[in-house]
Motif scaffolding. Structure first.
Motif, PDB file in Angstrom:
ATOM      1  N   GLU A  97       0.845  -1.192   0.000  1.00  0.00           N
ATOM      2  CA  GLU A  97       0.000   0.000   0.000  1.00  0.00           C
ATOM      3  C   GLU A  97       0.883   1.246   0.000  1.00  0.00           C
ATOM      4  OE1 GLU A  97      -3.241   0.190  -0.208  1.00  0.00           O
ATOM      5  OE2 GLU A  97      -3.834  -1.886   0.146  1.00  0.00           O
ATOM      6  N   PRO A  98       0.441   2.298  -0.706  1.00  0.00           N
ATOM      7  CA  PRO A  98      -0.799   2.431  -1.453  1.00  0.00           C
ATOM      8  C   PRO A  98      -0.773   1.607  -2.743  1.00  0.00           C
ATOM      9  CG  PRO A  98       0.595   4.309  -1.906  1.00  0.00           C
ATOM     10  CD  PRO A  98       1.302   3.514  -0.843  1.00  0.00           C
ATOM     11  N   ARG A  99      -1.939   1.362  -3.319  1.00  0.00           N
ATOM     12  CA  ARG A  99      -1.984   0.757  -4.646  1.00  0.00           C
ATOM     13  C   ARG A  99      -1.591   1.826  -5.660  1.00  0.00           C
ATOM     14  NH1 ARG A  99      -6.098  -3.295  -3.693  1.00  0.00           N
ATOM     15  NH2 ARG A  99      -5.773  -3.751  -1.467  1.00  0.00           N
ATOM     16  N   ILE A 100      -0.813   1.442  -6.654  1.00  0.00           N
ATOM     17  CA  ILE A 100      -0.282   2.404  -7.614  1.00  0.00           C
ATOM     18  C   ILE A 100      -0.722   2.023  -9.026  1.00  0.00           C
ATOM     19  CG2 ILE A 100       1.831   3.339  -8.649  1.00  0.00           C
ATOM     20  CD1 ILE A 100       3.157   3.154  -5.944  1.00  0.00           C
ATOM     21  N   ILE A 101      -1.249   3.009  -9.735  1.00  0.00           N
ATOM     22  CA  ILE A 101      -1.693   2.852 -11.123  1.00  0.00           C
ATOM     23  C   ILE A 101      -0.847   3.765 -12.000  1.00  0.00           C
ATOM     24  CG2 ILE A 101      -3.601   3.304 -12.728  1.00  0.00           C
ATOM     25  CD1 ILE A 101      -5.506   2.636 -10.384  1.00  0.00           C
ATOM     26  N   PHE A 102      -0.438   3.266 -13.154  1.00  0.00           N
ATOM     27  CA  PHE A 102       0.341   4.057 -14.111  1.00  0.00           C
ATOM     28  C   PHE A 102      -0.439   4.171 -15.411  1.00  0.00           C
ATOM     29  CE2 PHE A 102       4.110   4.005 -17.219  1.00  0.00           C
ATOM     30  CZ  PHE A 102       4.224   5.385 -17.207  1.00  0.00           C
ATOM     31  N   ASN A 103      -0.677   5.410 -15.858  1.00  0.00           N
ATOM     32  CA  ASN A 103      -1.425   5.672 -17.090  1.00  0.00           C
ATOM     33  C   ASN A 103      -0.551   6.444 -18.070  1.00  0.00           C
ATOM     34  OD1 ASN A 103      -3.939   5.943 -18.737  1.00  0.00           O
ATOM     35  ND2 ASN A 103      -3.621   8.113 -18.299  1.00  0.00           N
ATOM     36  N   TYR A 104      -0.563   6.025 -19.329  1.00  0.00           N
ATOM     37  CA  TYR A 104       0.273   6.677 -20.340  1.00  0.00           C
ATOM     38  C   TYR A 104      -0.487   6.755 -21.661  1.00  0.00           C
ATOM     39  CZ  TYR A 104       1.084   1.743 -21.400  1.00  0.00           C
ATOM     40  OH  TYR A 104       0.905   0.413 -21.682  1.00  0.00           O
ATOM     41  N   ARG A 105       0.166   7.331 -22.668  1.00  0.00           N
ATOM     42  CA  ARG A 105      -0.460   7.546 -23.978  1.00  0.00           C
ATOM     43  C   ARG A 105       0.640   7.626 -25.028  1.00  0.00           C
ATOM     44  NH1 ARG A 105      -4.158  12.960 -25.292  1.00  0.00           N
ATOM     45  NH2 ARG A 105      -5.160  12.207 -27.206  1.00  0.00           N
ATOM     46  N   ASP A 106       0.296   7.371 -26.263  1.00  0.00           N
ATOM     47  CA  ASP A 106       1.246   7.543 -27.379  1.00  0.00           C
ATOM     48  C   ASP A 106       1.870   8.936 -27.265  1.00  0.00           C
ATOM     49  OD1 ASP A 106       2.415   8.119 -29.917  1.00  0.00           O
ATOM     50  OD2 ASP A 106       1.088   6.667 -30.878  1.00  0.00           O
ATOM     51  N   PRO A 107       3.201   9.018 -27.136  1.00  0.00           N
ATOM     52  CA  PRO A 107       3.829  10.335 -26.933  1.00  0.00           C
ATOM     53  C   PRO A 107       3.595  11.309 -28.075  1.00  0.00           C
ATOM     54  CG  PRO A 107       5.485   8.644 -27.349  1.00  0.00           C
ATOM     55  CD  PRO A 107       4.180   7.934 -27.117  1.00  0.00           C
ATOM     56  N   ARG A 108       3.327  10.828 -29.257  1.00  0.00           N
ATOM     57  CA  ARG A 108       3.032  11.745 -30.365  1.00  0.00           C
ATOM     58  C   ARG A 108       1.693  12.440 -30.147  1.00  0.00           C
ATOM     59  NH1 ARG A 108       4.527   6.768 -34.245  1.00  0.00           N
ATOM     60  NH2 ARG A 108       3.141   5.888 -32.654  1.00  0.00           N
ATOM     61  N   ARG A 152       7.012  13.474 -38.417  1.00  0.00           N
ATOM     62  CA  ARG A 152       7.141  12.031 -38.192  1.00  0.00           C
ATOM     63  C   ARG A 152       8.609  11.647 -38.013  1.00  0.00           C
ATOM     64  NH1 ARG A 152       2.514   8.722 -40.369  1.00  0.00           N
ATOM     65  NH2 ARG A 152       0.820  10.194 -40.678  1.00  0.00           N
ATOM     66  N   ARG A 153       9.462  12.255 -38.823  1.00  0.00           N
ATOM     67  CA  ARG A 153      10.894  11.967 -38.695  1.00  0.00           C
ATOM     68  C   ARG A 153      11.415  12.427 -37.336  1.00  0.00           C
ATOM     69  NH1 ARG A 153      15.631  14.158 -38.680  1.00  0.00           N
ATOM     70  NH2 ARG A 153      14.811  16.278 -38.935  1.00  0.00           N
ATOM     71  N   LEU A 154      11.036  13.631 -36.930  1.00  0.00           N
ATOM     72  CA  LEU A 154      11.484  14.153 -35.641  1.00  0.00           C
ATOM     73  C   LEU A 154      10.953  13.299 -34.489  1.00  0.00           C
ATOM     74  CD1 LEU A 154      10.974  17.993 -36.250  1.00  0.00           C
ATOM     75  CD2 LEU A 154      13.166  16.819 -35.955  1.00  0.00           C
ATOM     76  N   ALA A 155       9.697  12.868 -34.587  1.00  0.00           N
ATOM     77  CA  ALA A 155       9.112  12.042 -33.531  1.00  0.00           C
ATOM     78  C   ALA A 155       9.800  10.687 -33.455  1.00  0.00           C
ATOM     79  CB  ALA A 155       7.622  11.860 -33.775  1.00  0.00           C
ATOM     80  N   ASP A 156      10.097  10.098 -34.604  1.00  0.00           N
ATOM     81  CA  ASP A 156      10.812   8.817 -34.602  1.00  0.00           C
ATOM     82  C   ASP A 156      12.201   8.970 -34.003  1.00  0.00           C
ATOM     83  OD1 ASP A 156       8.691   7.505 -35.734  1.00  0.00           O
ATOM     84  OD2 ASP A 156       9.475   7.574 -37.784  1.00  0.00           O
ATOM     85  N   GLU A 157      12.833  10.089 -34.309  1.00  0.00           N
ATOM     86  CA  GLU A 157      14.175  10.347 -33.794  1.00  0.00           C
ATOM     87  C   GLU A 157      14.155  10.535 -32.285  1.00  0.00           C
ATOM     88  OE1 GLU A 157      16.505  14.322 -34.314  1.00  0.00           O
ATOM     89  OE2 GLU A 157      17.015  13.064 -36.041  1.00  0.00           O
ATOM     90  N   ARG A 158      13.156  11.231 -31.791  1.00  0.00           N
ATOM     91  CA  ARG A 158      13.087  11.519 -30.360  1.00  0.00           C
ATOM     92  C   ARG A 158      12.489  10.362 -29.572  1.00  0.00           C
ATOM     93  NH1 ARG A 158      13.777  15.454 -27.067  1.00  0.00           N
ATOM     94  NH2 ARG A 158      14.197  16.962 -28.716  1.00  0.00           N
ATOM     95  N   PHE A 159      11.433   9.767 -30.075  1.00  0.00           N
ATOM     96  CA  PHE A 159      10.674   8.797 -29.285  1.00  0.00           C
ATOM     97  C   PHE A 159      10.876   7.346 -29.717  1.00  0.00           C
ATOM     98  CE2 PHE A 159       7.848  12.630 -28.960  1.00  0.00           C
ATOM     99  CZ  PHE A 159       7.985  12.825 -27.587  1.00  0.00           C
ATOM    100  N   GLY A 160      11.765   7.108 -30.678  1.00  0.00           N
ATOM    101  CA  GLY A 160      11.862   5.775 -31.270  1.00  0.00           C
ATOM    102  C   GLY A 160      11.876   4.632 -30.277  1.00  0.00           C
ATOM    103  N   GLU A 161      12.832   4.635 -29.350  1.00  0.00           N
ATOM    104  CA  GLU A 161      12.951   3.550 -28.378  1.00  0.00           C
ATOM    105  C   GLU A 161      11.769   3.548 -27.409  1.00  0.00           C
ATOM    106  OE1 GLU A 161      13.804   1.626 -24.657  1.00  0.00           O
ATOM    107  OE2 GLU A 161      13.747   3.814 -24.905  1.00  0.00           O
ATOM    108  N   VAL A 162      11.270   4.740 -27.079  1.00  0.00           N
ATOM    109  CA  VAL A 162      10.127   4.857 -26.178  1.00  0.00           C
ATOM    110  C   VAL A 162       8.882   4.261 -26.827  1.00  0.00           C
ATOM    111  CG1 VAL A 162       8.502   6.539 -25.204  1.00  0.00           C
ATOM    112  CG2 VAL A 162      10.948   6.807 -24.823  1.00  0.00           C
ATOM    113  N   LEU A 163       8.682   4.523 -28.117  1.00  0.00           N
ATOM    114  CA  LEU A 163       7.527   3.974 -28.809  1.00  0.00           C
ATOM    115  C   LEU A 163       7.521   2.464 -28.764  1.00  0.00           C
ATOM    116  CD1 LEU A 163       7.507   6.299 -31.974  1.00  0.00           C
ATOM    117  CD2 LEU A 163       5.917   6.378 -30.060  1.00  0.00           C
ATOM    118  N   THR A 164       8.686   1.864 -28.912  1.00  0.00           N
ATOM    119  CA  THR A 164       8.790   0.406 -28.855  1.00  0.00           C
ATOM    120  C   THR A 164       8.535  -0.087 -27.435  1.00  0.00           C
ATOM    121  OG1 THR A 164      10.405   0.395 -30.653  1.00  0.00           O
ATOM    122  CG2 THR A 164      10.329  -1.553 -29.250  1.00  0.00           C
TER     123      THR A 164
END
Length: 325
Positions: free
Chosen positions: A158-169, A308-320
């Motif tokens: 305790e406490p119970r923990i919840i993690f919420n996320y979204r596509d960074p783009r 799209r190129r900039l997002a892939d460059e910045r978030f590539g590993e995160v997206l995976t």
């Protein structure tokens, strides 16, 4: 350490612009009051009984002052203990590693009441905070969290923990729209966001604004936020969910997926008083403070090839890592 029964206290970590209002509506439907990085209106504030208020006052003011407050007429007692609760909550935000000076300013953090709460409650447990409260935060950096909290959580579950996320783009697009006033309700209480609002509003087009946001390492909702929170994806005592799961058909998702996600979260919290089918239609709230469009994959309609190129460059590993590629 897994626990059973209804969770007395909950922490939700919802990355900025990841549909925090969806989780907020869920927690309200499950009977929790909310506190933290959401717009807290009177109808969603935690309800504190008199004994809890006196106990909180003791943590903030010490036992003698708490006893004196207990003898006040009710209006003064409620006002004084409301202040004590706020101070205790601010002190816990500090212990949970929230950068309050950057978000709200030095004056708040250094107020005498908050300083008293930090000093007097330093040895207290999170279990000493009020029951029935869902703490909603945008970050939870394990390197900045009070080690005593981490030990308590590991020992008790305790406490119970919840993690919420979204596509960074989508979070990037949503934040750009928010900072440019598209929601029509002003900025949040985070005072640091006004600097980025001024920058974006000086640019004549959404295309230029997105290009800037994707290039500037200091802009919020960057890959570093996702990387620092990734430990929550792997922790066996954290229940992870996403905007895409919770938004439902109104936001381009699936009702079936939405129902499954709500059931998983409700089961995790031990809160089964209402069925998921009874809850899901209340989650999508266009009246939420920072709501704009609330759609899955909206970035696809506005990102240019360069974006799209900039997002892939910045978030590539995160997206995976987060399952978006």
């Amino acid at each position: 350490m897994p626990t059973s029964g209804r969770a007395s206290r909950v922490i939700v970590i919802s990355l900025m612009k990841s549909g925090t209002h969806l989780v907020k509506e869920l927690m309200l439907a499950l009977g929790y009051g909310v506190y933290g990085h959401v717009r807290v209106t009177p109808d969603c504030r935690p309800v504190l009984d008199s004994a809890t208020r006196v106990r909180i006052a003791g943590l903030v003011h010490g036992p003698e002052r708490a006893a004196a407050l207990a003898g006040l007429p009710e209006p003064q007692f409620l006002a004084a203990t409301d202040q004590a609760w706020e101070a205790l909550a601010w002190s816990w935000q500090q212990r949970l590693g929230i950068p309050l000076v950057n978000l709200y300013g030095t004056e708040l953090v250094n107020s005498s009441l908050v300083a008293d709460a930090v000093r007097r409650s330093a040895g207290s447990r999170f279990a000493d905070t009020p029951e029935g409260v869902c703490w909603m935060l945008h970050e939870f950096d394990v390197k900045r969290i009070d080690a005593n909290f981490l030990h308590e959580w590991a020992e008790t579950g305790e406490p119970r923990i919840i993690f919420n996320y979204r596509d960074p783009r989508d979070t990037m697009l949503s934040l750009v729209n928010f900072l440019c006033g598209e929601t029509g309700r002003g900025l949040s209480a985070f005072r640091n966001l006004s600097a980025f609002s001024r920058i974006l509003l000086s640019m004549p087009s959404l295309e230029q604004r997105l290009t800037y946001a994707l290039k500037d390492d200091s802009f919020p909702c960057q890959d570093g936020d996702y990387r620092r929170m990734a430990w929550l994806l792997h922790h066996p005592d954290v229940c992870a969910t996403s905007f895409e799961e919770l938004v439902g058909p109104n936001g381009g998702g699936s009702r079936e997926v939405q129902v499954r996600a709500v059931k998983r979260l409700s089961d995790f919290l031990g809160a089964d008083e209402r069925t998921p089918e009874d809850i899901v239609d209340t989650l999508y709230n266009p009246g939420a403070f920072s709501f704009f469009q609330g759609q899955i994959g909206a970035w696809r309609d506005v990102f240019t090839a360069e974006h799209r190129r900039l997002a892939d460059e910045r978030f590539g590993e995160v997206l995976t890592r987060y399952g978006y590629e």
